[in-house]
Design an enzyme around this catalytic site. Structure first.
Site, PDB file in Angstrom:
ATOM      1  N   LYS A 121       0.932  -0.989  -0.014  1.00  0.00           N
ATOM      2  CA  LYS A 121       0.013   0.046  -0.053  1.00  0.00           C
ATOM      3  C   LYS A 121       0.898   1.128   0.178  1.00  0.00           C
ATOM      4  O   LYS A 121       0.685   2.245  -0.958  1.00  0.00           O
ATOM      5  CB  LYS A 121      -0.919  -0.031   1.274  1.00  0.00           C
ATOM      6  N   ASP A 140      -6.230   0.706   0.932  1.00  0.00           N
ATOM      7  CA  ASP A 140      -6.155   0.856   2.321  1.00  0.00           C
ATOM      8  C   ASP A 140      -7.504   0.597   2.831  1.00  0.00           C
ATOM      9  O   ASP A 140      -8.339  -0.036   2.117  1.00  0.00           O
ATOM     10  CB  ASP A 140      -5.992   2.496   2.376  1.00  0.00           C
TER      11      ASP A 140
END
Length: 215
Positions: A121, A140
């Protein structure tokens, strides 16, 4: 409606709602974005933006951070939560950037994820936003939740979700769709009480995982 068609509508409708969608984190350089994104884990962007000015005043680049006392870094980032691990990872990552990458932030996902504390991420956010290098989609909390609710995936695993999303959106939009879904998740499609009556996607949303059926 298949997922590809729904994804196209999502992109088409959210773009004008959030023009110039970007991260709420304050940054000017790839290094600043990397630090801010690491600190943002389990912490609000607003809190991170209060902490980073002092952080960047003391350690403006990987070379200076590589020589920092971890305890001092802990003191500065304390309010962001999990401060010991964040400080340890940031200093260790800076040491590798100083020794392996000439004191610069690497550009590729493989190089970024090799740094301590940088999962996919964070690496996707840095590579895509700092360098325009879109090798994947940052998944996320908001992207994970909305991808399931909008039936773009059947998984709750961020790695699987990313693989499911990538074929649905054009590569040039991989960074943008993260920002759009984050803003939409905060603004309208909230976790506990989504504002479906104000939703521009209400007619195409399956409301997957919600107990109340589509009106």
């Amino acid at each position: 409606m298949d997922r590809k068609a729904r994804a196209a509508i999502i992109l088409e409708r959210l773009r004008p709602r959030y023009p110039g969608a970007a991260s709420a984190l304050t940054w000017k350089t790839p290094f600043e974005l990397l630090v801010a994104t690491v600190l943002a884990a389990q912490c609000t962007d607003a809190r991170v933006n209060l902490v980073t000015p002092e952080f960047f005043r003391r350690w403006p680049d990987p070379k200076t951070l590589a020589e920092a006392d971890v305890a001092e870094v802990e003191d500065v980032v304390h309010s962001t939560g999990f401060f010991r691990q964040k400080a340890k990872n940031l200093v260790a990552a800076a040491k590798l950037m100083a020794s392996r990458h000439g004191g610069t932030v690497p550009r590729t996902l493989a190089e970024l994820t090799a740094l301590p504390g940088l999962a996919r991420k964070t690496a996707n956010i840095v590579a895509g936003n700092a360098y325009g290098n879109h090798e994947g989609i940052a998944v996320d909390t908001h992207v994970k939740r909305l991808s399931f609710r909008l039936d773009l995936t059947d998984s709750d695993n961020p790695v699987v979700i990313e693989k499911d999303l990538m074929p649905l959106f054009p590569r040039r939009a991989w960074g943008e769709i993260n920002h759009l879904l984050v803003l939409f998740g905060r603004d309208v499609c909230q976790a506990r009480k989504p504002r479906c009556e104000d939703c521009p996607l209400a007619d195409v949303c399956p409301r997957k995982g919600l107990s109340v059926p589509t009106p």
